[in-house]
Design an enzyme around this catalytic site. Structure first.
Site, PDB file in Angstrom:
ATOM      1  CE  LYS A 174      38.640  68.115  33.597  1.00 37.72           C
ATOM      2  NZ  LYS A 174      39.597  67.973  34.719  1.00 37.72           N
ATOM      3  CG  HIS A 187      39.550  64.151  41.360  1.00 44.58           C
ATOM      4  ND1 HIS A 187      39.993  62.971  40.810  1.00 44.58           N
ATOM      5  CD2 HIS A 187      38.555  64.588  40.551  1.00 44.58           C
ATOM      6  CE1 HIS A 187      39.296  62.716  39.708  1.00 44.58           C
ATOM      7  NE2 HIS A 187      38.409  63.679  39.529  1.00 44.58           N
ATOM      8  CD  GLU A 247      34.469  67.652  42.493  1.00 44.09           C
ATOM      9  OE1 GLU A 247      35.474  67.436  41.792  1.00 44.09           O
ATOM     10  OE2 GLU A 247      34.475  68.462  43.420  1.00 44.09           O
ATOM     11  N   PRO A 248      31.609  62.939  39.548  1.00 45.77           N
ATOM     12  CG  PRO A 248      29.736  61.571  39.372  1.00 45.77           C
ATOM     13  CD  PRO A 248      30.337  62.646  40.213  1.00 45.77           C
ATOM     14  N   GLY A 249      32.676  62.365  36.210  1.00 43.07           N
ATOM     15  CA  GLY A 249      32.599  62.847  34.833  1.00 43.07           C
ATOM     16  C   GLY A 249      32.371  61.662  33.909  1.00 43.07           C
ATOM     17  NE  ARG A 250      37.696  58.531  33.138  1.00 46.98           N
ATOM     18  CZ  ARG A 250      38.494  58.898  32.140  1.00 46.98           C
ATOM     19  NH1 ARG A 250      38.291  58.429  30.941  1.00 46.98           N
ATOM     20  NH2 ARG A 250      39.489  59.722  32.360  1.00 46.98           N
ATOM     21  CE1 TYR A 262      37.322  65.046  31.555  1.00 46.64           C
ATOM     22  CE2 TYR A 262      37.265  62.663  31.780  1.00 46.64           C
ATOM     23  CZ  TYR A 262      37.132  63.923  32.325  1.00 46.64           C
ATOM     24  OH  TYR A 262      36.793  64.060  33.650  1.00 46.64           O
TER      25      TYR A 262
HETATM   26  C1  PLP Z   1      37.955  68.822  39.823  1.00 45.38           C
HETATM   27  C2  PLP Z   1      37.527  67.640  39.007  1.00 45.38           C
HETATM   28  N1  PLP Z   1      36.404  67.020  39.362  1.00 45.38           N
HETATM   29  C3  PLP Z   1      35.936  65.956  38.668  1.00 45.38           C
HETATM   30  C4  PLP Z   1      36.604  65.486  37.560  1.00 45.38           C
HETATM   31  C5  PLP Z   1      36.001  64.338  36.804  1.00 45.38           C
HETATM   32  O1  PLP Z   1      36.769  63.200  36.898  1.00 45.38           O
HETATM   33  P1  PLP Z   1      36.266  61.836  36.281  1.00 45.38           P
HETATM   34  O2  PLP Z   1      35.876  62.076  34.884  1.00 45.38           O
HETATM   35  O3  PLP Z   1      37.447  60.935  36.413  1.00 45.38           O
HETATM   36  O4  PLP Z   1      35.140  61.351  37.120  1.00 45.38           O
HETATM   37  C6  PLP Z   1      37.796  66.085  37.167  1.00 45.38           C
HETATM   38  C7  PLP Z   1      38.527  65.563  36.024  1.00 45.38           C
HETATM   39  O5  PLP Z   1      39.680  65.699  35.808  1.00 45.38           O
HETATM   40  C8  PLP Z   1      38.269  67.209  37.914  1.00 45.38           C
HETATM   41  O6  PLP Z   1      39.386  67.851  37.563  1.00 45.38           O
END
Ligand code: PLP
Length: 392
Positions: free
Chosen positions: A60, A189, A263-266, A370
């Site tokens: 996402k 999370h 689950e790293p995103g940013r 994002y």
């Molecule tokens: C279920 C879940 N996993 C992982 C993430 C990624 O979080 P981040 O970008 O802070 O690492 C999110 C972001 O909101 C999330 O909702």
């Protein structure tokens, strides 16, 4: 091997040169510069600091196909929230074992897609979802998500997801047991953009108790998922968090057979993008005595485009003046607007900038998280074009 659509550079990506060569000044389109080598660098940083924790990238955050491809090649797993996200990742030949369906509340058709493609790991945080899994995907592997928030986070998630760790999580496991479902793990999370390095330690300790309860029920508890929340443009803060996680993992989960994922995103994408915008209009606001109070600039991208992170991700973006960075110039209180006819379209206020001109270029680093999946062409302003780069 060189991939089509990627521009290769020697050693360091020179943003000024890209601006010149892409003739940004002659165009009314904003330019989004993506450096795929930064994603690779962040992956290495992750592995150096937390070798035991396997990252499952949160799609996402930025679902650009080249970002997904880069991470897939590096061996990352993926956190998907929907059928389409799973499809995007499976189409890259990523094995279903490398995917977690991490959205604890999903439509049945998405669950059926997971079943058809054997994406077994499914997060749950409520009894209704357990009944849904029982009916539509009974051989899935349930990952019980509990709530454990950081004291401070850019985007807290606890109001929406995560069951109570002390009472509800064990009740959910009991319900799963009574329905003959399989629980294999625990997740949490701490909130996106976590600003408290101890938050993970606290949550890992709680997860340990839930592991014990699962084992008492006879489950083979083999997966701990520590979620996302890692900073994308602050290596030092990341290293501090990693140190605290490593200690907690060593203390509460010393058994190497337990797989630990996150689950790293940013973390992977924030620093990989620089958005380059042009000032197409300017206005000076003066007080009653005629003294200059604020200089207002209007750019060719705004909060309905890639700066949507200002609205949705509570980002504070930083403007860099690329073509004239003479620091001896006097600065003025400035306000930066996006291009639409909407007053909500405010990118940044109370910033200090030299007196800029129409046609000047501003660059905004750390624009990879994002931003891309959410941007729209509202009010007829087109999306920025993206150029991709990679070190040779
Ligand atoms: C279920 C879940 N996993 C992982 C993430 C990624 O979080 P981040 O970008 O802070 O690492 C999110 C972001 O909101 C999330 O909702």
């Amino acid at each position: 091997m060189e991939t089509k659509g990627i521009n290769y550079y020697e050693k360091v990506l020179d943003i000024r040169r890209v601006i010149d060569e892409a003739r940004v000044q002659d165009s009314d389109e904003a330019l989004n510069i993506c450096d795929l080598s930064t994603v690779e660098r962040m992956f290495q940083l992750w592995q150096q600091n937390m070798p035991r924790v396997k990252p499952f990238y949160a799609v996402k955050c930025n679902d650009d196909p080249l970002i997904l491809q880069t991470l897939a090649k590096l061996g990352a797993g993926f956190d998907c929230a929907s059928k389409n996200e799973m499809k995007q990742v499976l189409d890259l030949d990523v094995e279903p074992e490398r995917i977690i369906f991490a959205n604890p509340c999903r439509p049945i058709s998405h669950l059926e897609y997971a079943k058809k493609n054997q994406v077994l790991k499914c997060a749950v945080d409520n009894e209704f979802e357990i009944y849904k899994l029982h009916k539509h995907f009974p051989n899935s592997n349930l990952i019980v998500r509990f709530k454990s928030e950081a004291k401070k986070a850019q985007c807290p998630l606890g109001d929406k997801f995560g069951c109570d760790a002390d009472i509800d999580a064990s009740a959910l496991m009991l319900l799963a047991k009574s329905l003959n479902l399989t629980v294999t793990g625990i997740s949490f999370h701490v909130g996106s953009g976590c600003m408290e390095s101890q938050a993970y330690e606290r949550a890992i300790r709680k997860a340990k108790n839930l592991f014990k309860f699962g084992e008492l029920l006879g489950y083979d508890m083999n997966l701990l998922d520590i979620g996302g929340g890692f900073p994308g443009s602050n290596d030092e803060q990341f290293e501090k968090i990693a140190e605290s996680i490593n200690k907690a993992v060593q203390r509460y989960f010393p058994d190497e057979r337990i797989k630990i994922i996150s689950e790293p995103g940013r973390f992977f994408v924030a620093a990989a993008y620089t958005l380059v915008c042009k000032i197409h209009a300017k206005r000076e606001v003066r007080d009653e005595a005629g003294k200059l109070d604020t200089v207002m600039y209007y750019l060719n991208d705004g909060v309905y485009g890639l700066f949507n992170c200002v609205l949705y991700d509570h980002q504070q973006v930083t403007a860099q003046h690329y073509l004239n960075d003479d620091s001896s110039l006097p600065t003025f209180k400035s306000l930066i607007w996006g291009p639409s006819c909407d007053a909500l379209d405010k990118i940044s206020e109370n910033v200090s900038l030299p007196n800029l001109n129409r046609g000047d270029i501003l660059g905004f680093p750390n624009m990879g998280a994002y931003t891309v999946p959410i941007a729209s062409a509202f009010n007829g302003f087109p999306l920025a074009r993206t150029l991709y780069f990679k070190a040779k």
